[in-house]
Design a protein around this motif. Structure first.
Motif, PDB file in Angstrom:
ATOM      1  N   THR A   1       0.840  -1.200   0.000  1.00 63.13           N
ATOM      2  CA  THR A   1       0.000   0.000   0.000  1.00 63.13           C
ATOM      3  C   THR A   1       0.873   1.247   0.000  1.00 63.13           C
ATOM      4  N   ASP A   2       0.251   2.371  -0.351  1.00 60.70           N
ATOM      5  CA  ASP A   2       0.956   3.650  -0.357  1.00 60.70           C
ATOM      6  C   ASP A   2       1.553   3.926   1.017  1.00 60.70           C
ATOM      7  N   ARG A   3       0.783   3.551   2.044  1.00 65.89           N
ATOM      8  CA  ARG A   3       1.227   3.831   3.405  1.00 65.89           C
ATOM      9  C   ARG A   3       2.468   3.021   3.763  1.00 65.89           C
ATOM     10  N   THR A   4       2.451   1.744   3.396  1.00 64.80           N
ATOM     11  CA  THR A   4       3.609   0.895   3.683  1.00 64.80           C
ATOM     12  C   THR A   4       4.851   1.457   2.996  1.00 64.80           C
TER      13      THR A   4
ATOM     14  N   LEU B   1       5.412   4.537   2.143  1.00 66.27           N
ATOM     15  CA  LEU B   1       5.787   5.763   2.857  1.00 66.27           C
ATOM     16  C   LEU B   1       6.624   5.416   4.083  1.00 66.27           C
ATOM     17  N   VAL B   2       6.134   4.447   4.847  1.00 67.80           N
ATOM     18  CA  VAL B   2       6.830   4.053   6.072  1.00 67.80           C
ATOM     19  C   VAL B   2       8.201   3.448   5.755  1.00 67.80           C
TER      20      VAL B   2
ATOM     21  N   TRP C   1       6.970  10.783   0.478  1.00 69.55           N
ATOM     22  CA  TRP C   1       5.677  11.246  -0.023  1.00 69.55           C
ATOM     23  C   TRP C   1       5.559  10.959  -1.518  1.00 69.55           C
TER      24      TRP C   1
ATOM     25  N   SER D   1       5.053   7.317  -2.198  1.00 70.53           N
ATOM     26  CA  SER D   1       3.729   6.820  -1.843  1.00 70.53           C
ATOM     27  C   SER D   1       2.680   7.319  -2.836  1.00 70.53           C
ATOM     28  N   ARG D   2       2.929   8.477  -3.453  1.00 72.84           N
ATOM     29  CA  ARG D   2       1.985   9.037  -4.423  1.00 72.84           C
ATOM     30  C   ARG D   2       2.163   8.441  -5.816  1.00 72.84           C
TER      31      ARG D   2
ATOM     32  N   SER E   1      -6.115   1.704  -0.991  1.00 73.77           N
ATOM     33  CA  SER E   1      -5.511   0.659  -0.170  1.00 73.77           C
ATOM     34  C   SER E   1      -6.259  -0.665  -0.358  1.00 73.77           C
TER      35      SER E   1
END
Ligand code: ATP
Ligand code: MG
Lengths: 381, 232
Positions: A294-297, A299-300, A366, A369-370, B79
């Protein structure tokens, strides 16, 4: 998150040379930061060591102008004063200018009692009182030059010209660890006699019966000598030392400015590194997203990598500073009583490293993730 | 679950290039049955990759519905789409499929990092997948130490390791020599026949396309069925 750690590490070490250089630049900046902050904390510490129950009376004109010896008796008569002693900055040269340390010619009767935070045996005190050319060295100074009881220390006078031969008769130990022992004391009588009844002193140290009356008594003392040939300025020992320090210019502001500039410069460097690293990985980020990251993963992952690099540099630089100054026993040539990188400084440096890591990783993280998979795949594939 | 694995309903895709609209797909309908092996052919720029991207949820249609494994992708946010991909889609690109800093083993393990599997379970899955592509002796090799054909096989292992519903391959043999291409095609065919997987493969190579159950030609946004093949 831990399962991604090997992957993050591999990414961080992808270009070993680049990563090592980045880490090194952070090490250097954090080392400098720790050094600068320790300069400040060491100043502050030397102020804290000053005794609130002691006042220092000096010539109103300047610290470099003497006061008559006759003031001793008059000071002792002022109600609220429990003891009076005096000292003079000697400023002699030992071997050459590079071997600087503080030398004071002091009142042989009473000065040692006044500064009871330094420990000496009764024999040492007695020898100091009796022998005109006796001197006492602090234990740090003794350790630095290997001075032992009975050693001769030749000094070349600057304020008081001529050669001054002293003999070590005592080694002063500090009652608490934070006290400076980089000093040499010898009897003011030596100067007095050699200059044919010199009769002048650099400053008086006045012990108060009641420390709470410091302000009150300072004014009384200065009023006593108003309109005389040598007017006085009396302040607490703390303020006296503070004056010493501010004489060196507004160091604090300079240190903060330089420190901030270094941290920002290094942050830009590591930000650039992270951006370069991220650009090279456009394709890989697309692959990760294609397999379901995911985008969040993402990013992290990027943030953690950046954090890891800057924290590694930060911790190394901080620990290095701590160890280097501990082992070398650095005191700025005796300028600082102690030079210890405090826990507070280490904490601040680590905190800065964390912020640095997050900020320098923020933009690439950022962007990654984008990133749109289709665009990235079209890019290279 | 029954029903088609892929269902495109009136799918339109228009790219904007500056102020110009570039229509690629126009109200396209397509159905791929579960367990079917479909080959997609057509001239360059006809929109083949675009179809694969829509089906795998890395691109969204301008209009129409994309339903994969019974899920309407239009209902999913970013997601949820990522999660959809990790569960249902196995990707094989033309080239540069692998992460260069990771070994073959670690590349195959990547999608499993998103699951709850333990380290040991992940290892079992990776070894099984590497066995299918006959590369258990190359676990610790980095992509640069592998031949193009081996790289593609590792990519296939990564695609099968999560046991997805649908395999999506965009010119998987486009960069390979004849022999490696044959190996890769053979593998895809095994996934289809032995494991009953659904596959959509884009290819320019008619021989490659012959491995499929069905070949569709995309021309000017229209799908034309060329040959209905019987299962071997
Ligand atoms: N992001 C984009 N922006 C603008 N136009 C695009 C974009 N992506 C694809 N296109 C255009 O859409 C059309 C179809 O592209 P697509 O990649 O699906 O073709 P293809 O059939 O896979 O071609 P090839 O056989 O060369 O891979 C092309 O004309 C392409 O230029
Ligand atoms: Mg294409």
């Amino acid at each position: 998150m831990t399962r991604f750690l090997p992957f993050i590490l591999r990414n961080a070490l992808r270009s070993k040379r680049r990563t090592i250089l980045t880490v090194l630049s952070i090490v250097v900046s954090m080392f400098l930061f720790c050094t600068m902050r320790t300069v400040l904390t060491s100043f502050d510490q030397s102020l804290e060591m000053a005794d609130a129950a002691r006042l220092v009376t000096r010539n109103r004109t300047s610290l470099t102008v003497f006061l008559p010896l006759a003031y001793k008796g008059r000071l002792a008569q002022i109600p609220g004063v429990s003891a009076v002693s005096f000292g003079t900055w000697f400023g002699g040269i030992y071997i050459d200018e590079r071997h600087f340390f503080s030398q004071f010619a002091v009142d042989p009767d009473g000065y040692l009692e006044m500064y009871s935070e330094y420990l000496l045996t009764p024999q040492e005190k007695e020898a100091f009182r009796r022998e005109r050319t006796a001197c006492i060295v602090g234990e740090k100074l003794a350790a630095k030059y290997g001075f032992k009881i009975g050693d001769r220390i030749p000094l070349k006078g600057t304020i008081f010209p001529g050669n001054w031969d002293l003999t070590v008769r005592g080694i002063a130990r500090a009652r608490t660890a934070n006290l400076d022992t980089n000093f040499l004391l010898f009897s003011w009588e030596y100067i007095n006699q050699r200059l044919g009844n010199f009769g002048q002193v650099g400053w008086y140290v006045v012990k108060l019966a009641d420390p709470n009356r410091a302000g009150d008594l300072s004014r009384t003392i200065d009023a006593t000598f108003a309109n005389s040939a040598a007017e006085t300025k009396t302040e607490t020992e703390k303020a006296f030392q503070l004056g010493f320090i501010t004489m060196l210019g507004n160091i604090r502001a300079v240190i903060y400015a330089v420190g901030t500039a270094i941290v920002i410069a290094i942050m830009l460097v590591s930000m650039n590194t992270m951006m370069m690293a991220a650009r090279e990985r456009t394709r890989e980020v697309a692959i990760l997203k294609a397999v379901g990251f995911t985008d969040r993963t993402i990013l992290v992952l990027v943030l953690t990598e950046s954090l890891l690099i800057s924290l590694t540099g930060g911790i190394l630089g901080t620990v290095l500073a701590r160890v280097v100054y501990d082992v070398s026993g650095f005191t700025g040539g005796g300028f600082f009583p102690t030079f210890v990188v405090t826990g507070g400084t280490m904490g601040q440096a680590t905190g800065i490293a964390v912020v640095m890591g997050l900020l320098s990783g923020a933009i690439p993280a950022w962007n990654a993730s984008r990133l749109k998979v289709v665009d990235a795949l079209r890019h290279v594939g | 679950m029954t029903g088609p694995i892929i269902r495109l309903e009136g799918v339109t895709k228009v790219y904007r290039r500056g102020s110009v609209d570039v229509p690629v797909l126009q109200r396209l309908d397509l159905e791929v049955a579960r367990g079917e092996f479909l080959a997609l052919m057509g001239p360059s720029g006809s929109g083949k990759s675009t179809i694969l991207n829509l089906v795998s949820g890395i691109d969204t249609p301008t209009d129409g519905r994309v339903i994969v494994a019974g899920i309407d992708l239009g209902d999913l946010d970013a997601s949820a789409l990522a999660e959809f991909r990790s569960r249902h889609i196995g990707f094989i690109f033309q080239s540069y499929n692998l992460i260069p800093v990771l070994t073959a083993y670690q590349n195959v393990e990547l999608p499993l990092l998103l699951t709850d599997l333990t380290r040991k379970e992940r290892r079992e899955h990776v070894l099984a997948a590497m066995a299918v592509v006959a590369l258990t002796d190359r676990l610790d090799h980095y992509p640069r130490q592998l031949s193009g054909g081996q790289e593609q096989r590792v990519a296939i292992a990564r695609a099968i390791v999560t046991d997805p519903t649908l395999f999506v391959a965009d010119e998987p043999t486009g960069d390979l020599d004849a022999q490696s291409a044959t190996e890769v095609l053979h593998l895809l065919q095994r996934l289809h026949t032995e494991f009953g997987k659904s596959i959509v493969m884009v290819t320019h190579d008619p021989h490659a396309a012959e491995r499929a159950d069905r070949i569709l030609h995309l021309e000017k946004g229209v799908l034309v069925e060329s040959v209905e093949r019987k299962r071997p």
